[in-house]
Design a protein around this motif. Structure first.
Motif, PDB file in Angstrom:
ATOM      1  N   MET A  54       5.572  22.237   7.462  1.00  0.00           N
ATOM      2  CA  MET A  54       5.541  21.209   6.424  1.00  0.00           C
ATOM      3  C   MET A  54       4.809  21.706   5.189  1.00  0.00           C
ATOM      4  O   MET A  54       5.210  21.442   4.055  1.00  0.00           O
ATOM      5  CB  MET A  54       4.859  19.947   6.955  1.00  0.00           C
ATOM      6  N   GLY A  55       3.733  22.446   5.394  1.00  0.00           N
ATOM      7  CA  GLY A  55       2.954  22.969   4.282  1.00  0.00           C
ATOM      8  C   GLY A  55       3.685  24.013   3.464  1.00  0.00           C
ATOM      9  O   GLY A  55       3.227  24.393   2.370  1.00  0.00           O
ATOM     10  N   ASN A  56       4.820  24.466   3.964  1.00  0.00           N
ATOM     11  CA  ASN A  56       5.634  25.462   3.258  1.00  0.00           C
ATOM     12  C   ASN A  56       6.799  24.831   2.498  1.00  0.00           C
ATOM     13  O   ASN A  56       7.669  25.551   2.003  1.00  0.00           O
ATOM     14  CB  ASN A  56       6.203  26.476   4.258  1.00  0.00           C
ATOM     15  N   ILE A  57       6.834  23.511   2.391  1.00  0.00           N
ATOM     16  CA  ILE A  57       7.942  22.865   1.690  1.00  0.00           C
ATOM     17  C   ILE A  57       7.845  23.142   0.186  1.00  0.00           C
ATOM     18  O   ILE A  57       6.897  22.715  -0.475  1.00  0.00           O
ATOM     19  CB  ILE A  57       7.955  21.343   1.935  1.00  0.00           C
ATOM     20  N   SER A  58       8.791  23.898  -0.327  1.00  0.00           N
ATOM     21  CA  SER A  58       8.984  24.127  -1.769  1.00  0.00           C
ATOM     22  C   SER A  58       7.698  24.351  -2.550  1.00  0.00           C
ATOM     23  O   SER A  58       7.447  23.676  -3.553  1.00  0.00           O
ATOM     24  CB  SER A  58       9.732  22.935  -2.389  1.00  0.00           C
ATOM     25  N   PRO A  59       6.867  25.305  -2.144  1.00  0.00           N
ATOM     26  CA  PRO A  59       5.637  25.537  -2.918  1.00  0.00           C
ATOM     27  C   PRO A  59       5.941  26.171  -4.268  1.00  0.00           C
ATOM     28  O   PRO A  59       6.888  26.937  -4.407  1.00  0.00           O
ATOM     29  CB  PRO A  59       4.851  26.504  -2.028  1.00  0.00           C
ATOM     30  N   LEU A  60       5.142  25.844  -5.256  1.00  0.00           N
ATOM     31  CA  LEU A  60       5.195  26.541  -6.539  1.00  0.00           C
ATOM     32  C   LEU A  60       4.373  27.804  -6.410  1.00  0.00           C
ATOM     33  O   LEU A  60       3.209  27.754  -6.000  1.00  0.00           O
ATOM     34  CB  LEU A  60       4.624  25.656  -7.651  1.00  0.00           C
ATOM     35  N   VAL A  61       4.953  28.939  -6.724  1.00  0.00           N
ATOM     36  CA  VAL A  61       4.254  30.212  -6.602  1.00  0.00           C
ATOM     37  C   VAL A  61       4.522  31.070  -7.829  1.00  0.00           C
ATOM     38  O   VAL A  61       5.301  30.702  -8.709  1.00  0.00           O
ATOM     39  CB  VAL A  61       4.685  30.976  -5.317  1.00  0.00           C
ATOM     40  N   GLY A  62       3.863  32.211  -7.871  1.00  0.00           N
ATOM     41  CA  GLY A  62       4.078  33.125  -8.991  1.00  0.00           C
ATOM     42  C   GLY A  62       3.585  32.534 -10.297  1.00  0.00           C
ATOM     43  O   GLY A  62       2.419  32.170 -10.423  1.00  0.00           O
ATOM     44  N   SER A  63       4.482  32.404 -11.260  1.00  0.00           N
ATOM     45  CA  SER A  63       4.110  31.871 -12.580  1.00  0.00           C
ATOM     46  C   SER A  63       4.500  30.409 -12.747  1.00  0.00           C
ATOM     47  O   SER A  63       4.325  29.837 -13.818  1.00  0.00           O
ATOM     48  CB  SER A  63       4.787  32.700 -13.680  1.00  0.00           C
ATOM     49  N   HIS A  64       5.026  29.785 -11.704  1.00  0.00           N
ATOM     50  CA  HIS A  64       5.418  28.385 -11.787  1.00  0.00           C
ATOM     51  C   HIS A  64       4.187  27.484 -11.669  1.00  0.00           C
ATOM     52  O   HIS A  64       3.228  27.803 -10.970  1.00  0.00           O
ATOM     53  CB  HIS A  64       6.421  28.041 -10.690  1.00  0.00           C
ATOM     54  N   GLY A  65       4.213  26.340 -12.349  1.00  0.00           N
ATOM     55  CA  GLY A  65       3.094  25.422 -12.281  1.00  0.00           C
ATOM     56  C   GLY A  65       1.854  26.011 -12.919  1.00  0.00           C
ATOM     57  O   GLY A  65       1.921  26.860 -13.813  1.00  0.00           O
ATOM     58  N   GLU A  66       0.697  25.580 -12.433  1.00  0.00           N
ATOM     59  CA  GLU A  66      -0.578  26.049 -12.978  1.00  0.00           C
ATOM     60  C   GLU A  66      -1.671  25.905 -11.930  1.00  0.00           C
ATOM     61  O   GLU A  66      -1.447  25.346 -10.857  1.00  0.00           O
ATOM     62  CB  GLU A  66      -0.948  25.249 -14.232  1.00  0.00           C
ATOM     63  N   ILE A  67      -2.853  26.394 -12.242  1.00  0.00           N
ATOM     64  CA  ILE A  67      -4.041  26.151 -11.426  1.00  0.00           C
ATOM     65  C   ILE A  67      -4.848  25.091 -12.166  1.00  0.00           C
ATOM     66  O   ILE A  67      -5.494  25.375 -13.179  1.00  0.00           O
ATOM     67  CB  ILE A  67      -4.890  27.425 -11.234  1.00  0.00           C
ATOM     68  N   ARG A  68      -4.766  23.853 -11.708  1.00  0.00           N
ATOM     69  CA  ARG A  68      -5.453  22.784 -12.419  1.00  0.00           C
ATOM     70  C   ARG A  68      -6.961  22.945 -12.344  1.00  0.00           C
ATOM     71  O   ARG A  68      -7.511  23.243 -11.287  1.00  0.00           O
ATOM     72  CB  ARG A  68      -5.065  21.427 -11.827  1.00  0.00           C
ATOM     73  N   LYS A  69      -7.617  22.696 -13.444  1.00  0.00           N
ATOM     74  CA  LYS A  69      -9.077  22.719 -13.487  1.00  0.00           C
ATOM     75  C   LYS A  69      -9.635  21.468 -12.814  1.00  0.00           C
ATOM     76  O   LYS A  69     -10.649  21.512 -12.111  1.00  0.00           O
ATOM     77  CB  LYS A  69      -9.540  22.786 -14.945  1.00  0.00           C
ATOM     78  N   ILE A  70      -8.981  20.342 -13.080  1.00  0.00           N
ATOM     79  CA  ILE A  70      -9.330  19.058 -12.476  1.00  0.00           C
ATOM     80  C   ILE A  70      -8.068  18.529 -11.791  1.00  0.00           C
ATOM     81  O   ILE A  70      -7.007  18.459 -12.414  1.00  0.00           O
ATOM     82  CB  ILE A  70      -9.833  18.062 -13.534  1.00  0.00           C
ATOM     83  N   CYS A  71      -8.183  18.138 -10.534  1.00  0.00           N
ATOM     84  CA  CYS A  71      -6.985  17.811  -9.756  1.00  0.00           C
ATOM     85  C   CYS A  71      -6.265  16.566 -10.247  1.00  0.00           C
ATOM     86  O   CYS A  71      -5.065  16.414 -10.016  1.00  0.00           O
ATOM     87  CB  CYS A  71      -7.345  17.655  -8.277  1.00  0.00           C
ATOM     88  N   ARG A  72      -6.959  15.684 -10.945  1.00  0.00           N
ATOM     89  CA  ARG A  72      -6.365  14.430 -11.390  1.00  0.00           C
ATOM     90  C   ARG A  72      -5.523  14.563 -12.645  1.00  0.00           C
ATOM     91  O   ARG A  72      -4.809  13.631 -13.018  1.00  0.00           O
ATOM     92  CB  ARG A  72      -7.466  13.397 -11.648  1.00  0.00           C
ATOM     93  N   ARG A  73      -5.605  15.684 -13.341  1.00  0.00           N
ATOM     94  CA  ARG A  73      -4.845  15.829 -14.587  1.00  0.00           C
ATOM     95  C   ARG A  73      -4.439  17.264 -14.809  1.00  0.00           C
ATOM     96  O   ARG A  73      -5.094  18.195 -14.327  1.00  0.00           O
ATOM     97  CB  ARG A  73      -5.631  15.299 -15.776  1.00  0.00           C
TER      98      ARG A  73
END
Length: 342
Positions: free
Chosen positions: A320-339
């Motif tokens: 389940m934890g492997n469902i469509s993860p964003l990896v590589g350059s997709h998405g971002e590393i959020r500084k604050i999880c709420r925004r």
């Protein structure tokens, strides 16, 4: 003819070679689907960039669960609800913004999703140790595992390297997450859309063993389901009488119930034993035992062996934890999880 026929390796050397091969194979284990450039989740993803991340998350969850044992179930539920909407990308943690509505407002989360402040606190500690390095999605996956272990459940290795979504899907949260009154076929279909099978359906339903849920009388099958105002015939009548006392025909909606009334503080296989005894709290619980021979056999298997349940649960939750993860350059590393960062 191979030279090895004339010069077989000494037994000690052969053992060393086999050991080295095993180490090399183990160190390269990856999980999940590639999201960008062939990148995949890896159990050693933060080995160099944030080697203490698992220690930090484990400590944060230990502090939270010591204050309130319910946090373990709440975080596990957040991980489940995150992965079933757009994949395991931390989208469930986002507040509403000018460009999207939060998944926290969905029917599945509005009255029951909890633990956001726990993730916020752990994220702050991780940021202090490793700024701009570890995603909220990975922290949530680790925290779900650690909370389960703290309540006596199985341990599993968490593949890492997820990145965070920059949007949320309120409609996805409303439509994709299984509901308490869903039929078995609907539940199986929702799991299948995520690449999960019937075995995963039954095993992951074991999440409920340490959960509590605000429910309605309709969810509990207490009134009018048989057309005569009596409880569903698949519900143990003594158990039903107790539920009716706590959840009257009117005015009792959103009453909080333990999903496993027998051992609510322990992650074990009691949930499946309750189903066999016709004491499943929700409609979606009991149909696992009454809805098909396949799911009935799985419920019986897990009820008879806590070890078999733990083994399968560990496999299913990693899946389940492997469902469509964003990896590589997709998405971002959020500084604050709420925004999102920008």
């Amino acid at each position: 003819m191979s030279l090895s026929l004339f010069f077989p390796p000494p037994p000690l050397l052969l053992l060393l070679l086999l050991h080295l091969s095993f180490i090399l194979l183990s160190s390269s284990v990856c999980f999940g689907q590639a999201g960008n450039g062939g990148a995949k989740l890896n159990v050693k993803f933060y080995e160099q960039s944030c080697p203490k991340v698992e220690e930090i998350v484990r400590k944060g969850m230990a502090e939270a669960v010591s204050q309130n044992p319910r946090w373990a179930a709440s975080i596990l539920r957040l991980h489940f609800h995150d992965c079933f909407v757009k994949g395991c990308d931390g989208s469930v943690l986002l507040d509403s913004s000018g460009s999207f509505l939060s998944e926290k407002r969905s029917n599945s989360n509005r009255d029951s999703a909890r633990g956001f402040e726990i993730i916020d606190k752990i994220k702050a500690a991780v940021e202090k140790a490793c700024p701009n390095t570890v995603s909220c999605a990975d922290i949530l996956a680790l925290a779900a595992r650690d909370g389960t272990v703290l309540r006596g459940g199985p341990n599993w290795v968490v593949p890492l390297g997820r990145r965070d979504s920059i949007s949320a899907s309120l409609s996805g949260s409303n439509n994709d997450i299984p509901q308490p009154n869903n039929t078995l076929s609907t539940i199986i279909t929702k799991f299948k859309r995520q690449g999960l099978n019937v075995v995963d359906v039954v095993a992951l339903s074991g999440n409920y063993v340490i959960g509590v849920e605000p429910v309605t009388s309709e969810d509990l099958r207490l009134y009018n389901q048989t057309g005569n105002g009596l409880p569903d015939i698949t519900l143990d009548q003594t158990y039903a009488a107790n539920l009716r006392t706590a959840c009257p025909r009117s005015g009792g909606d959103q009453t909080i119930f333990s999903l496993d009334f027998t051992t609510p503080a322990t992650f074990d296989n009691q949930y499946f034993k309750n189903l066999i005894a016709n004491k499943g709290l929700l409609s979606s619980d009991e149909v696992l035992f009454t809805g098909s021979n396949v799911t009935m056999e799985l419920v019986t298997k897990f009820a008879e062996s806590n070890d078999q349940f733990f083994v399968q649960y560990s496999k299913s939750i990693v899946k389940m934890g492997n469902i469509s993860p964003l990896v590589g350059s997709h998405g971002e590393i959020r500084k604050i999880c709420r925004r999102v960062n920008h």
